[in-house]
Design an enzyme around this catalytic site. Structure first.
Site, PDB file in Angstrom:
ATOM      1  N   ASN A 198      74.434  38.534  13.791  1.00 44.51           N
ATOM      2  CA  ASN A 198      74.143  38.140  12.412  1.00 44.51           C
ATOM      3  C   ASN A 198      72.663  37.910  12.136  1.00 44.51           C
ATOM      4  O   ASN A 198      72.236  37.890  10.977  1.00 44.51           O
ATOM      5  CB  ASN A 198      74.944  36.894  12.032  1.00 44.51           C
ATOM      6  CG  ASN A 198      74.700  35.722  12.949  1.00 44.51           C
ATOM      7  OD1 ASN A 198      74.885  35.824  14.166  1.00 44.51           O
ATOM      8  ND2 ASN A 198      74.294  34.592  12.396  1.00 44.51           N
ATOM      9  N   HIS A 199      71.850  37.738  13.190  1.00 44.05           N
ATOM     10  CA  HIS A 199      70.405  37.556  12.992  1.00 44.05           C
ATOM     11  C   HIS A 199      69.615  38.830  13.288  1.00 44.05           C
ATOM     12  O   HIS A 199      68.421  38.768  13.569  1.00 44.05           O
ATOM     13  CB  HIS A 199      69.892  36.423  13.882  1.00 44.05           C
ATOM     14  CG  HIS A 199      70.435  35.071  13.527  1.00 44.05           C
ATOM     15  ND1 HIS A 199      70.413  34.587  12.235  1.00 44.05           N
ATOM     16  CD2 HIS A 199      71.020  34.104  14.291  1.00 44.05           C
ATOM     17  CE1 HIS A 199      70.954  33.378  12.216  1.00 44.05           C
ATOM     18  NE2 HIS A 199      71.336  33.066  13.441  1.00 44.05           N
ATOM     19  N   HIS A 206      80.674  40.079  17.916  1.00 47.49           N
ATOM     20  CA  HIS A 206      79.846  38.916  17.580  1.00 47.49           C
ATOM     21  C   HIS A 206      80.516  38.169  16.425  1.00 47.49           C
ATOM     22  O   HIS A 206      80.406  38.573  15.270  1.00 47.49           O
ATOM     23  CB  HIS A 206      78.448  39.394  17.190  1.00 47.49           C
ATOM     24  CG  HIS A 206      77.421  38.320  17.206  1.00 47.49           C
ATOM     25  ND1 HIS A 206      76.822  37.872  18.371  1.00 47.49           N
ATOM     26  CD2 HIS A 206      76.872  37.585  16.208  1.00 47.49           C
ATOM     27  CE1 HIS A 206      75.944  36.932  18.087  1.00 47.49           C
ATOM     28  NE2 HIS A 206      75.958  36.734  16.781  1.00 47.49           N
ATOM     29  N   GLU A 257      70.136  38.676  20.043  1.00 49.35           N
ATOM     30  CA  GLU A 257      69.854  38.381  18.639  1.00 49.35           C
ATOM     31  C   GLU A 257      69.293  36.991  18.367  1.00 49.35           C
ATOM     32  O   GLU A 257      68.830  36.727  17.262  1.00 49.35           O
ATOM     33  CB  GLU A 257      71.126  38.613  17.806  1.00 49.35           C
ATOM     34  CG  GLU A 257      72.235  37.635  18.053  1.00 49.35           C
ATOM     35  CD  GLU A 257      72.579  36.864  16.786  1.00 49.35           C
ATOM     36  OE1 GLU A 257      72.328  37.337  15.671  1.00 49.35           O
ATOM     37  OE2 GLU A 257      73.085  35.743  16.941  1.00 49.35           O
TER      38      GLU A 257
END
Length: 256
Positions: A67-68, A150, A39
């Site tokens: 999260n990305h 994550h 990511e």
């Protein structure tokens, strides 16, 4: 069976390091299956299709996100591919899938991706409840279950691993980019480590340029992050699984 989990790929430096080291490690350590978190591959935020293919061609069996996930728009062109997953506790209407089952060496291996909710600034469902829901769907269909959690908070990752102890093969953390020293096999047999670390610039602040990072802390003024240059490092963990029991018997750090 030997299963390798590789820490967050950061930038072009991380991609090149993965391409250099992963094929050699697969051969040297007799790796059967490889999971790579991708990511942060594209300039530290997100993943491009070209980089995704490079990760697979280097030897990854599946790519996990975080999260990305949506940082690069072109992710929507390949997020439905069978070799990439995004956090399973993202809203149900999000494209892509949160887990995948892949057959390898006569074993059905499930890889599930979750994102934490502590200081992650991402709207997501409860990973604990979502994990139970998914396990109820797949536990009778698979031999091994690996989870990429994550998240930022160590306590959340540890609690999650104990929550699933004995129900999954291994839980490993990603996101903080710093490899932890707490690898262990929990009382009921689940293997765990809080964070795999990262594959990216060695002399950096979690992959980012040192000067820019210091300036942000020193002045409290906005400063654009950029991926650091220079020498790279490779962080990973190998889980040795006994074929007869499908339990991890050994956790080995493989860092280059």
């Amino acid at each position: 069976m030997n299963v390798l989990a590789v820490g967050d790929i950061v930038g072009r430096t991380g991609i090149d390091k993965l391409k250099e080291e992963l094929p050699k490690i697969i051969k040297e350590y007799n790796i059967n299956f490889t999971i790579v978190n991708g990511e942060n591959a594209a300039e530290g935020m997100g993943l491009t299709e070209k980089m995704y293919k490079e990760i697979l061609n280097a030897g990854a069996n599946i790519v996990t996100m975080g999260n990305h996930t949506w940082a690069k728009k072109e992710i929507f062109n390949f997020i439905e591919d069978e070799k990439i997953i995004r956090p399973a506790n993202y809203p149900n209407n999000n494209p892509g899938r949160g887990y995948q089952i892949i057959e390898c060496d006569n074993k059905k291996i499930a890889v599930i991706n979750f994102i934490g909710r502590t200081t992650m600034s991402v709207l997501s469902e409860n990973p604990f409840l979502k994990a139970k829901e998914i396990l109820n769907e797949i536990k009778e269909k698979v031999d091994l279950i690996f989870i990429d959690f994550h998240g930022e908070a160590t306590a959340e990752k540890i609690a999650f691993s104990y929550f699933l102890d004995g129900e999954v093969t291994a839980v490993f953390g990603t996101h903080t980019h710093v490899q932890t020293a707490d690898e262990t096999i929990l009382p009921k047999g689940t293997a765990f480590i809080s964070d795999l670390g990262m594959t990216g610039p060695k002399y950096s602040v979690i992959g980012m340029d040192i000067s820019a990072s210091i300036k942000r802390f020193e002045t409290s003024l906005p400063e654009k992050y950029k991926v650091a240059d220079g020498k790279a490092k490779f962080n990973s963990i190998m889980f040795t699984v006994k074929d007869e029991t499908n339990k991890v018997t050994k956790i080995t750090r493989i860092n280059k």
